[in-house]
Design a protein around this motif. Structure first.
Motif, mmCIF file in Angstrom:
data_model
loop_
_atom_site.group_PDB
_atom_site.id
_atom_site.type_symbol
_atom_site.label_atom_id
_atom_site.label_comp_id
_atom_site.label_asym_id
_atom_site.label_seq_id
_atom_site.Cartn_x
_atom_site.Cartn_y
_atom_site.Cartn_z
ATOM 1 N N TYR A 116 0.688 -1.440 0.420
ATOM 2 C CA TYR A 116 0.247 0.157 -0.010
ATOM 3 C C TYR A 116 0.999 1.596 -0.310
ATOM 4 N N CYS A 168 3.451 12.101 -0.238
ATOM 5 C CA CYS A 168 3.503 10.034 -0.454
ATOM 6 C C CYS A 168 4.394 9.307 -0.902
ATOM 7 N N GLN A 221 -3.438 3.694 0.015
ATOM 8 C CA GLN A 221 -4.458 3.687 -1.025
ATOM 9 C C GLN A 221 -3.422 1.838 -2.144
ATOM 10 N N CYS A 240 2.985 5.558 -6.049
ATOM 11 C CA CYS A 240 2.204 6.799 -5.452
ATOM 12 C C CYS A 240 1.927 6.932 -6.641
ATOM 13 N N TYR A 273 -7.549 7.051 -3.015
ATOM 14 C CA TYR A 273 -7.063 6.236 -1.801
ATOM 15 C C TYR A 273 -8.411 5.999 -0.861
ATOM 16 N N TRP A 307 -8.896 5.500 5.100
ATOM 17 C CA TRP A 307 -8.210 7.198 5.793
ATOM 18 C C TRP A 307 -8.519 6.911 7.146
#
Length: 125
Positions: free
Chosen positions: A32, A50, A99, A104, A112, A115
């Motif tokens: 991820y 990211c 994500q 990235c 994404y 959260w």
């Protein structure tokens, strides 16, 4: 279900530093990408930084380049955002988001899937 919890926010003086942490749980793989976003009052959410799944690739928004550093410790399942030379304009709620993937792909929020709840960073004297 992948879950994210941010910590490390608070009140910081201009020119000061803070380190945010994003603890990941509920997912045994490291497959991820983690992005940090922020949202200031009255402003749209913006992508800040990211990091790829291995940590070998990072990206920064122009507004924080040279001041913020993102890193990750997959053994601890934690991603960090080291913020230096903080400015009042950095005041915002900071969110980490995950994500699935290796690299990235930008800061499009709906890309994404997961959260955190956010942590407040206030830069003020």
């Amino acid at each position: 279900q992948l879950q994210l919890v941010e910590s490390g926010g608070g009140l910081v003086q201009p020119g000061g530093s803070a380190r945010l942490s994003c603890a990941v749980s509920g997912f045994t793989s490291d497959y991820y990408v983690i992005g940090w976003f922020r949202q200031a009052p009255g402003k749209e959410r913006e992508g800040v930084s990211c990091i790829s799944s291995s940590g070998s690739s990072t990206n920064y928004a122009d507004s924080v380049k040279g001041r913020f550093t993102i890193s990750r410790d997959n053994a601890k399942k934690t991603v960090y955002l080291q913020m230096n030379s903080l400015e009042p304009e950095d005041t915002a709620i900071y969110y980490c988001a995950a994500q699935l993937g290796y690299y990235c792909s930008g800061y499009v929020a709906h890309m994404y899937d997961y959260w955190g709840q956010g942590t407040q960073v206030t830069v003020s004297s």
